[in-house]
Design an enzyme around this catalytic site. Sequence first.
Site, PDB file in Angstrom:
ATOM      1  N   SER A 146    -114.943 -27.458   2.659  1.00 46.33           N
ATOM      2  CA  SER A 146    -115.569 -28.718   3.027  1.00 46.33           C
ATOM      3  C   SER A 146    -116.521 -29.192   1.924  1.00 46.33           C
ATOM      4  CB  SER A 146    -116.277 -28.554   4.375  1.00 46.33           C
ATOM      5  OG  SER A 146    -116.597 -29.804   4.939  1.00 46.33           O
ATOM      6  N   ASP A 180    -107.267 -32.686  10.785  1.00 48.73           N
ATOM      7  CA  ASP A 180    -108.678 -32.382  10.562  1.00 48.73           C
ATOM      8  C   ASP A 180    -109.521 -33.529  11.119  1.00 48.73           C
ATOM      9  OD1 ASP A 180    -111.282 -32.102   9.453  1.00 48.73           O
ATOM     10  OD2 ASP A 180    -110.480 -30.968   7.751  1.00 48.73           O
ATOM     11  N   HIS A 224    -110.582 -28.438  10.950  1.00 51.15           N
ATOM     12  CA  HIS A 224    -111.528 -28.447   9.838  1.00 51.15           C
ATOM     13  C   HIS A 224    -112.086 -27.046   9.643  1.00 51.15           C
ATOM     14  CE1 HIS A 224    -114.198 -30.388   6.961  1.00 51.15           C
ATOM     15  NE2 HIS A 224    -115.178 -29.621   7.424  1.00 51.15           N
TER      16      HIS A 224
END
Length: 327
Positions: free
Chosen positions: A142, A269, A298
């Site tokens: 991320s 996601d 995610h």
Amino acid sequence: MPLVTDSRYRPPFYLFNGHLQTIVPSLLREVPEVQYQRQRVETTDGDFLDLDWARTEHLTDTLGIISHGLEGDAGRPYVRGMARALNQAGIDALAWNYRSCSGEPNRLLRAYHLGDTDDLHFVVQEALRTGRYRRIFLTGFSAGGNMTLKYLGEDAQRVPAEVERAAVFSVPTDLKAGSMHISRLENRIYLNRFLKTLREKIRRKAELLPGQLSVEGLEELSDFPQFDDRYTAPLHGFKSADEYYERSSSGRYLAGIGVPTLIVNAQNDPFLPPACFPRAAAESSSYVFLETPEEGGHVGFAEGLPSDGQYYSERRAVEFLTAEVPA
């Protein structure tokens, strides 16, 4: 490079949508086998970074550096899982904690941001100063994936030759689009969780540095653009949230990447809008591989049972980083 269209990831049957694939691994997974050794290093601007090392039993000249997600730390299950997978492949692991993320507030008014490649570069240099490593792999999740991609692409000459490959997961390559997407009603549960810890850090910093930071109206900031415009941008040298997003988004730097690099972004996601799937950039690059499995959530990518405890992200990273010919 052609897009990786034959992703092998399949979620377990009981994680049947992107939200479950995101939340369950975050809340329920444990990786107790990893035992870190913490090292505090002083930065050149009078602050510090806490580095958590997980070394293999046998000497190795290869290191994997792991960058965590927004408001994460080296203790998160996805970081520990990657450290364990690297160790099992005979690779030392270094999970670094961003400023303010190691359990202790950093000293300066500034903290970290999603384009903070100077600190990542500092960590790479710190690893090389040990004299142990001839090969370095970068991994990130991320926000940490965005930092990693930006680092590799913004100034290839700054990246040491020892940095050979990278693998990143669930990356918001367009920060403005991502910040707006997570503000949607169906994603407010995630946004509110991030804002809660970010507000807490602002209040703590205001207490530690009296008179240097105002908390007036802090509770009224209800999304990332508002928070970043008020705090993240000015504290880190940006004129506005828009300038911060523009200069820090890794998507604009992908063409400059000069080492084999894998990006894995799941199509379901909940954090990522279409702008965070840089297909055209991957197709025109000799080094960037983009894999977009239909599912994964995610920073999820949980595997079903039976398994050896590894998640797909860890298995895929090790496979890509250690392959003779990455694919």
